[in-house]
Every structure is written in C-alpha cells, then in structure tokens.
Enzyme design. Sequence first.
Site, PDB file in Angstrom:
ATOM      1  N   ASP A  47       0.840  -1.200   0.000  1.00  0.00           N
ATOM      2  CA  ASP A  47       0.000   0.000   0.000  1.00  0.00           C
ATOM      3  C   ASP A  47       0.877   1.253   0.000  1.00  0.00           C
ATOM      4  O   ASP A  47       1.461   1.610   1.017  1.00  0.00           O
ATOM      5  CB  ASP A  47      -0.905  -0.010   1.242  1.00  0.00           C
ATOM      6  CG  ASP A  47      -1.832   1.199   1.278  1.00  0.00           C
ATOM      7  OD1 ASP A  47      -2.869   1.162   0.591  1.00  0.00           O
ATOM      8  OD2 ASP A  47      -1.508   2.176   1.980  1.00  0.00           O
ATOM      9  N   TYR A  52       3.490   9.618  -0.423  1.00  0.00           N
ATOM     10  CA  TYR A  52       4.607   8.955   0.281  1.00  0.00           C
ATOM     11  C   TYR A  52       5.933   9.115  -0.470  1.00  0.00           C
ATOM     12  O   TYR A  52       6.988   8.834   0.080  1.00  0.00           O
ATOM     13  CB  TYR A  52       4.344   7.454   0.466  1.00  0.00           C
ATOM     14  CG  TYR A  52       3.077   7.071   1.175  1.00  0.00           C
ATOM     15  CD1 TYR A  52       2.278   8.010   1.831  1.00  0.00           C
ATOM     16  CD2 TYR A  52       2.660   5.735   1.182  1.00  0.00           C
ATOM     17  CE1 TYR A  52       1.104   7.633   2.471  1.00  0.00           C
ATOM     18  CE2 TYR A  52       1.494   5.352   1.830  1.00  0.00           C
ATOM     19  CZ  TYR A  52       0.710   6.299   2.462  1.00  0.00           C
ATOM     20  OH  TYR A  52      -0.451   5.914   3.076  1.00  0.00           O
ATOM     21  N   LYS A  77      -2.471   6.343  -4.178  1.00  0.00           N
ATOM     22  CA  LYS A  77      -3.558   7.263  -3.815  1.00  0.00           C
ATOM     23  C   LYS A  77      -3.286   8.646  -4.402  1.00  0.00           C
ATOM     24  O   LYS A  77      -2.147   9.113  -4.378  1.00  0.00           O
ATOM     25  CB  LYS A  77      -3.672   7.385  -2.287  1.00  0.00           C
ATOM     26  CG  LYS A  77      -3.718   6.046  -1.562  1.00  0.00           C
ATOM     27  CD  LYS A  77      -3.744   6.216  -0.056  1.00  0.00           C
ATOM     28  CE  LYS A  77      -3.527   4.893   0.654  1.00  0.00           C
ATOM     29  NZ  LYS A  77      -2.094   4.514   0.749  1.00  0.00           N
ATOM     30  N   HIS A 110      -7.023   9.911  -1.749  1.00  0.00           N
ATOM     31  CA  HIS A 110      -6.354   9.791  -0.443  1.00  0.00           C
ATOM     32  C   HIS A 110      -7.182  10.340   0.723  1.00  0.00           C
ATOM     33  O   HIS A 110      -7.137   9.812   1.835  1.00  0.00           O
ATOM     34  CB  HIS A 110      -4.995  10.496  -0.495  1.00  0.00           C
ATOM     35  CG  HIS A 110      -4.018   9.977   0.499  1.00  0.00           C
ATOM     36  ND1 HIS A 110      -2.680   9.830   0.241  1.00  0.00           N
ATOM     37  CD2 HIS A 110      -4.178   9.544   1.771  1.00  0.00           C
ATOM     38  CE1 HIS A 110      -2.069   9.340   1.313  1.00  0.00           C
ATOM     39  NE2 HIS A 110      -2.962   9.166   2.256  1.00  0.00           N
TER      40      HIS A 110
END
Length: 275
Positions: A47, A52, A77, A110
């Site tokens: 994930d 990120y 996301k 997100h």
Amino acid sequence: MPKLSLTSTVKLSSGYELPVIGLGVYQNDDCKPACLAALKHGYRHIDSARMYRNEEQVGQAVRESGVPRGDVFITSKIANQEHGHGSALAAIDESLKNFRFDYIDLMLIHAPLSDKERRIQTWKALIEAKKQGKVRTIGVSNYSPKHLEEIREAGLETPAVNQVELQPFCQQKEIVDYCKEHGIVVEAYAPLMRGQWNDKIVELAKKYNKEPAQFLVRWSLQRGFVPLPKSANPERVISNANVFDFEISDEDMAAVNALDRGKDGAITWNPVDAP
C-alpha cells in the site's frame, strides 16, 4: 471464521482479489528493503501513495523480488492537491511512470480534503482511468458516509474500498456499517496503533504468546478488515504477518471491541469529518 493465511484474499466489487494483509509504506523513505522482505515472506499486497514519494522504490522491489507483477496487488492514492478531473488523470499517468507498471491494482482518493465538486470530478477521473485499463480497481480513503453518499447521489459507481484509520480505540463504527451495507471492503491503516498500546492489549497479546502488533493484526482480520501494518524493519515486517497460527476468542474480541473511544481514540490525522 474460515481459516486464513497470508495468501487469503477478499473479492472486491471490481471482480479482483485483494490479499487480506498489506504492507504499509507510509513515512518510509527507503522502503525497498521492507518491500523485498515482505514479498520474500509471502506478502502479495503493498500500500503506497503519491504523497509517500516512494512509488519508484515499490516498483523496483517488485521487479527485483522475482515475484510476477500479476501476483502482487499494488495500491496508490491521489493526493489532496491533485483533486479535479484533469489533475487526477495526470497524477495516475505519473504514478504509472514512477512504478514503471502498465496498470495499478487499486487507486484511491487519499482524503476528502477539497470540496464536493472536486471530489466528484476526481472520482469521475478514476472511473475513466479504470475504463482505459490504467487502474483495475478504484476506491477512496478517509471517506465518511457523507462523502460516500455524494458518489451515490451523483449516480456513479460505488468505491470498491474505503481505507480508514481503524484500531481498537478508533473503530469507525458508522463508516464500517455503511461500507458493509454497500459492499465496500474496509482497509485499516494504523492497525498497530503506532505502538500506543494500553495494558489490556499488552495483557491479551501475552495470553496468546504474541506480540501486541500481531494480536492487533489478528483482531483486525477477525473483524473482517484488511489491515495494512507498516514497518521499515524487515524482521518486523515478517513478524507482523505471523498471525495465522492462533485465533482470538469471542470473549477477548468483545473485550477489545469495548475499548472504542470513537473519534477521540484517533491517533492519526483521520480527516473523515472534512466538509
């Protein structure tokens, strides 16, 4: 409950199978070692997210692992500032380049942190990307029933997944009930509570000769969620998934369920109340 293993999956409304445990890579700027350890151990679900900034490393790990791309379920996301039809489509194309993949298994919005119009436009972009084969399954994250209702009222397809903070102190009852009713799979982020365990959790984990982290992953699975434990430490990545040799009793499940403090129990940003 049916006997689970690391290769167990849950069927999504898109028809694809989602492995019941995923490796979370949030706040991991060097996530390749964790991803490689996970894939070697038998994880088949990672994930990630555009926010990120590690999609490239995830893609590299999948290629280096020797595990066929088709056997690994990868999530990303769309970030809050990318909401909108054109910007969301551009974000998906950029993620495909970052991963160096032909498709992404699951793309989520997100968080609902824009406004109703932009959320709907972003969702329409995801539907379009799915039709084009760039994304196989689409879903949301941090969505409350109010945000999910916006999609339903617009007459658009229902998200296959809603990923929310979900741990014993913050059990998101309203969201979970809505998702169950509408066939939306609930993924649990921060399932390990970032280590903020109380005495009850530590004591119950001991009873089963397990680490609190393992006990919490098992609790999440038995509740029917898909937990996404994260760790940058390869040994922890492996131990977090060693949860298939025990089962928590109904009585102990009830004891953990009773720890819920609603929104007050949240330990992350938990933006489910966004207007």
